[in-house]
Design an enzyme around this catalytic site. Structure first.
Site, short mmCIF file in Angstrom:
data_model
loop_
_atom_site.label_atom_id
_atom_site.label_comp_id
_atom_site.label_asym_id
_atom_site.label_seq_id
_atom_site.Cartn_x
_atom_site.Cartn_y
_atom_site.Cartn_z
CG HIS A 208 -67.19 -8.70 83.70
ND1 HIS A 208 -67.47 -8.74 82.35
CD2 HIS A 208 -68.39 -8.67 84.33
CE1 HIS A 208 -68.78 -8.74 82.18
NE2 HIS A 208 -69.36 -8.69 83.37
CG ASP B 131 -71.80 -3.28 82.40
OD1 ASP B 131 -72.53 -3.97 83.15
OD2 ASP B 131 -71.16 -3.78 81.45
#
Length: 591
Positions: free
Chosen positions: A259, A331
């Site tokens: 992330h 993702d």
């Protein structure tokens, strides 16, 4: 510049008039040649022919729209939200869908994208978005359970993958997934970004951890396949969802979070095949509908430095090595891990070149869509390549019943979500996940229910939940207790007949260790509980350690039953625990 960009307005009126009837005809024809009881690896020839005809009847703009799965702002289809105006140029979720005609949307429950309130509200939102779409949407969320759960109670809650790994029951894992799928589908959600198929081989992993079933590839593979079967059930069934195995080629051996950065996994192909591949191989054998990529680099597989999401050599492991021809989804394209080397305009095109089908959450949807259109019109991508991905997406939608009736009955959703039989099953499954790691002082099980239990340590809600079940007092001290909080906890222990200390990442938090050591010095019976990663149990000299792998209410209720002797601990460590006091894979006490 592309002509008539998808983000620039609605499709021509003639295309809109043609597309919905074409979908209906193609689906009816395909349905006639597909048995719901059969789980084919690929669409039957006649079915594929009808879906191919559907793709041929779509404009390039419509086909490119199918490749994208976007976030939205708001909890109702007609809620005007400034976030939608900022990000999409229109006010409401339904207007976002009408403008861009994406292949799917994804629901969140956080301050950035808040789409979740009640089951009825979610079902109403789903129906409104479906009505705004010319091709039925794949509506997704991340309902992994445990620490990644987008929809809380009254939806039935389970403790997450590593807890299921401790329970060692494929039947229970499948049952949990079947219940989750049924409740998601009742709310109009048709694709779950679960199960997490990563093998957590690195105890320092900051982003996977208890989201993984195990550090053992065989156990992770067994439970991955079980949950795929539970989520997906029979083809064309109205109570199932498309499962998504993630994060390919495997995020389990990272020590940084994709992330916020681009992690590196330094495995050879042979090492990958032995450690990371088995759960994905098992998912494919179980008929998985979609696989999500990881934003990680694997320099021994692809020395270019590209993240796997944009790496053809990495995705060839999936397409060619494992023989997978289903949907591949990225993702989130808003994550830092995929944005290190390329612009937001380049990323979607590179992902398609690498072999991806669905593009999740680009930072700028209009820019991303127009970049793909420009790549096709400029010859960088062929329309045939776009058709290949669209056909995979429509095949998934058809086989999962998304095309044959996308609307749900809002009046039935409250009775379908969280019924008594589902809650009872969740409690029974969770009881089998609690692991007794150490009971040197013979404190457990308690000979009588405590009359003055003190529950302290990590987790404001978690300590209060457990204290409520035990009928005791909660004194939360957070992840890094101050000396004043430690002193207060020691004083409160003087009036307790038993002290329960909840830990989370204790190995990295010296203050948590000090709290536990100080409470042990009081001479009171102390029960230490690792409520997330089990690696905590290797630290401090506490003679009584339990592990729950999850801190939700269902896990705290199971923990209380083990403490009081209402349930016996049968969970076994699904990972090897290194540290000052190490424990082997499979360790667990019973009484």
């Amino acid at each position: 510049m592309p002509n008539a960009p998808l983000g620039g307005g609605k499709f021509p009126r003639g295309e809109a008039a043609v597309l919905r009837p074409l979908v209906a005809v193609a689906v009816a024809a395909a349905s006639a040649v597909t048995s719901p009881a059969v789980a084919p690896a690929h669409a039957a020839p006649d079915q594929a022919q009808h879906l191919t005809a559907l793709v041929r009847g779509m404009s390039l703009e419509q086909k490119v729209g199918q490749l994208f799965v976007t976030y939205l702002h708001g909890q109702s289809p007609d809620e005007a939200h400034p976030g939608n105006v900022r990000d999409f140029g229109v006010a409401t979720p339904a207007e976002v869908v009408a403008k861009f005609q994406p292949g799917g949307v994804v629901y969140f429950n956080n301050s950035s994208y808040d789409n979740v309130d009640t089951p009825r509200q979610i079902a109403t939102l789903s129906n409104g978005l479906q009505r705004a779409s010319r091709v039925p949407l794949a509506i997704a969320t991340d309902q992994e359970m445990g620490i990644v759960t987008r929809i809380g109670a009254p939806a039935t809650q389970f403790p997450g993958n590593m807890a299921l790994g401790a329970g060692r029951s494929a039947a229970n894992a499948e049952h949990a997934a079947r219940i989750t799928a049924r409740e998601l589908r009742a709310m109009g959600i048709t694709q779950n970004f679960a199960p997490d198929a990563d093998v957590n081989s690195n105890p320092a992993n900051p982003v996977i951890g208890v989201r993984s079933y195990s550090s053992d590839p065989a156990l992770a593979a067994e439970l991955t396949a079980a949950q795929v079967r539970g989520y997906q059930g029979r083809y064309l069934a109205k109570h199932t969802v498309s499962a998504t195995a993630k994060h390919f080629p495997g995020h389990g051996d990272t020590d940084t979070d994709s992330h916020s950065t681009l992690p590196t996994v330094d495995r050879t192909e042979a090492e990958w095949s032995e450690v990371d591949a088995p759960p994905f191989r098992a998912a494919i054998a179980a008929g998985i509908d979609s696989v999500m990529t990881a934003h990680i680099t694997m320099p021994k597989i692809d020395p270019s430095g590209e993240p796997a999401t944009l790496s053809k050599p990495s995705l060839d492991l999936l397409r060619e090595n494992l023989g997978y021809d289903g949907v591949v989804i990225t993702d989130s394209l808003a994550m830092a891990g995929v944005r290190q080397l390329h612009s937001d305009a380049e990323i979607p095109v590179l992902a398609l070149k690498a072999g991806v089908d669905q593009l999740l959450m680009p930072v700028d949807l209009e820019l991303a869509v127009n970049s793909v259109l420009a790549a096709v019109r400029g010859g960088e991508l062929t329309e045939r390549r776009i058709d290949q991905s669209v056909l995979r997406i429509l095949r998934m939608k058809f086989l999962r019943g998304m095309l044959t009736g996308p609307l749900v009955d809002v009046d039935k959703v409250d009775s379908a979500v969280g019924p008594a039989e589902h809650l009872a099953a969740a409690a029974e499954i969770t009881d089998r996940t609690v692991t007794a790691v150490r009971n040197d002082a013979g404190v457990l099980p308690l000979r009588a229910k405590p009359t003055a239990a003190l529950v302290t340590g990590w987790g404001e809600t978690t300590t209060r939940t457990l204290a409520g079940v035990l009928g005791g007092t909660a004194l939360p001290t957070g992840s890094a207790p101050t000396q004043a909080q430690i002193t207060a906890a020691v004083q409160a222990a003087g009036n307790a007949d038993v002290v329960v200390v909840l830990t989370n990442a204790l190995s990295r938090q010296p203050a948590q260790q000090t709290l536990l050591t100080s409470l042990l010095a009081t001479g009171k019976p102390v029960i230490a509980v690792a409520v997330q990663n089990p690696y905590d149990v290797a630290h401090t000299a506490a003679p009584t350690w339990l592990a729950t792998y999850s801190y939700g209410a269902v896990s705290m209720a199971a923990l209380a039953r083990v403490i009081t002797g209402e349930a016996s601990p049968v969970g076994k460590l699904p990972v090897e625990v290194p540290g000052p006091t190490p424990y082997p894979f499979g360790h667990g006490l019973e009484w």
